[in-house]
Design a protein around this motif. Sequence first.
Motif, PDB file in Angstrom:
ATOM      1  N   PRO A 178      43.440  -7.682  22.498  1.00  0.00           N
ATOM      2  CA  PRO A 178      43.459  -8.909  23.464  1.00  0.00           C
ATOM      3  C   PRO A 178      42.545  -8.643  24.662  1.00  0.00           C
ATOM      4  O   PRO A 178      42.050  -9.644  25.209  1.00  0.00           O
ATOM      5  N   LEU A 179      42.244  -7.298  24.887  1.00  0.00           N
ATOM      6  CA  LEU A 179      41.298  -7.030  25.920  1.00  0.00           C
ATOM      7  C   LEU A 179      39.953  -7.654  25.385  1.00  0.00           C
ATOM      8  O   LEU A 179      39.241  -8.050  26.554  1.00  0.00           O
ATOM      9  N   LYS A 180      39.633  -7.743  24.271  1.00  0.00           N
ATOM     10  CA  LYS A 180      38.215  -8.022  23.986  1.00  0.00           C
ATOM     11  C   LYS A 180      38.283  -9.774  23.992  1.00  0.00           C
ATOM     12  O   LYS A 180      37.293 -10.190  24.418  1.00  0.00           O
ATOM     13  N   VAL A 181      39.325 -10.321  23.489  1.00  0.00           N
ATOM     14  CA  VAL A 181      39.440 -11.840  23.791  1.00  0.00           C
ATOM     15  C   VAL A 181      39.411 -12.184  25.348  1.00  0.00           C
ATOM     16  O   VAL A 181      38.663 -13.041  25.438  1.00  0.00           O
ATOM     17  N   LEU A 182      40.096 -11.644  26.157  1.00  0.00           N
ATOM     18  CA  LEU A 182      40.180 -11.911  27.571  1.00  0.00           C
ATOM     19  C   LEU A 182      38.778 -11.429  28.294  1.00  0.00           C
ATOM     20  O   LEU A 182      38.863 -11.608  29.643  1.00  0.00           O
ATOM     21  N   ALA A 183      37.861 -10.752  27.747  1.00  0.00           N
ATOM     22  CA  ALA A 183      36.778 -10.287  28.494  1.00  0.00           C
ATOM     23  C   ALA A 183      36.081 -11.404  29.485  1.00  0.00           C
ATOM     24  O   ALA A 183      36.043 -11.090  30.539  1.00  0.00           O
ATOM     25  N   PRO A 184      35.820 -12.614  28.811  1.00  0.00           N
ATOM     26  CA  PRO A 184      35.062 -13.551  29.761  1.00  0.00           C
ATOM     27  C   PRO A 184      35.945 -13.932  30.859  1.00  0.00           C
ATOM     28  O   PRO A 184      35.660 -14.155  32.171  1.00  0.00           O
ATOM     29  N   LEU A 185      37.127 -13.950  30.545  1.00  0.00           N
ATOM     30  CA  LEU A 185      38.209 -14.511  31.726  1.00  0.00           C
ATOM     31  C   LEU A 185      38.466 -13.518  32.758  1.00  0.00           C
ATOM     32  O   LEU A 185      38.178 -13.708  33.855  1.00  0.00           O
ATOM     33  N   TYR A 207      32.366  -6.123  26.539  1.00  0.00           N
ATOM     34  CA  TYR A 207      32.239  -6.511  27.965  1.00  0.00           C
ATOM     35  C   TYR A 207      30.741  -6.556  28.474  1.00  0.00           C
ATOM     36  O   TYR A 207      30.568  -6.895  29.682  1.00  0.00           O
ATOM     37  N   ALA A 208      29.835  -6.064  27.581  1.00  0.00           N
ATOM     38  CA  ALA A 208      28.389  -5.730  28.186  1.00  0.00           C
ATOM     39  C   ALA A 208      27.946  -6.968  28.769  1.00  0.00           C
ATOM     40  O   ALA A 208      27.067  -7.115  29.611  1.00  0.00           O
ATOM     41  N   PRO A 209      27.952  -8.367  28.189  1.00  0.00           N
ATOM     42  CA  PRO A 209      27.304  -9.439  28.732  1.00  0.00           C
ATOM     43  C   PRO A 209      27.657  -9.582  30.050  1.00  0.00           C
ATOM     44  O   PRO A 209      27.038 -10.392  30.781  1.00  0.00           O
TER      45      PRO A 209
END
Length: 295
Positions: free
Chosen positions: A236-243, A271-273
């Motif tokens: 879920p942390l990957k999915v939530l990265a932009p938020l 998260y790099a972007p």
Amino acid sequence: MFELRLVAPEDRVETLCDALDALQALSVSVEDADADTSAERALFGEPGLPAPAQGWARSSLVALFAHENEAREAARLLAPQDFFAGCAVASLGPVAEQDWVRLTQSQFAPVEVAPGFWIVPTWHEVPDGARQVMRLDPGLAFGTGTHPTTQMCLRWIARQRMQGQRVLDYGCGSGILAIGAALHGAGEIDAVDIDPDAVAATQGNAAANGARVRSGLPEAASGLYDVVLANILASPLKVLAPLLCGHVAAGGHLVLAGVLERQTQELQTAYAPWLALQVADTQDGWVLLTAQRPA
């Protein structure tokens, strides 16, 4: 309450669980029938992932029924079924009365997460020498202060100058991180979770600690924060990265936990972007990842 215990090969576990559910079992648990013997086999999945098999080579199924006649009727109806071949009834009998609340509470003890900073369950006495104390009743929510990911987050909070900072605890569980931030001087604090039980637990624990925390569902999070905390799991942390990154103010910090050491690069890439994650702490195979947005 009565317990019906069955022994079954691995390929019958799912079918038997479905049948017991249809026969009005209150609950069904599956254990290794060979536990504590030389034939015992480890069966588990990584955090957030399913177990690699439905059951053990010989699985013990424990079904609970409200009444004895229901348990006996379930055993009688299962015996002649084709799918019961190779299975057996191991036992049937009453469940001993227990104080389940006291039994659950006995699993949690005070824990020191930073020098002088203690998490103390509400049913325990405060340890001698504790300079700062968080009183906690996890209720139905995750978060007691015993897990390495929680301890790393709280250690990070204890090292920061939180005075007056705006903080978001995303996936707050029992509210332990939000309250920790409040006890260290944070100002406006939002604690959000998808689980209403977690929201309720956070409200109760914040009140018990005299902490001003606003808890709610995820949509309650708004605007930019000086600190964004998220102790969840890698997927879920990957999915939530932009938020999550979108909530970090200029000069603000992002703090992520629930990540295994081997998942570090995976999260850094995700998260790099937006932000460059660094390993800030490690404990028992888990890592704490942090990033700071340029001012």
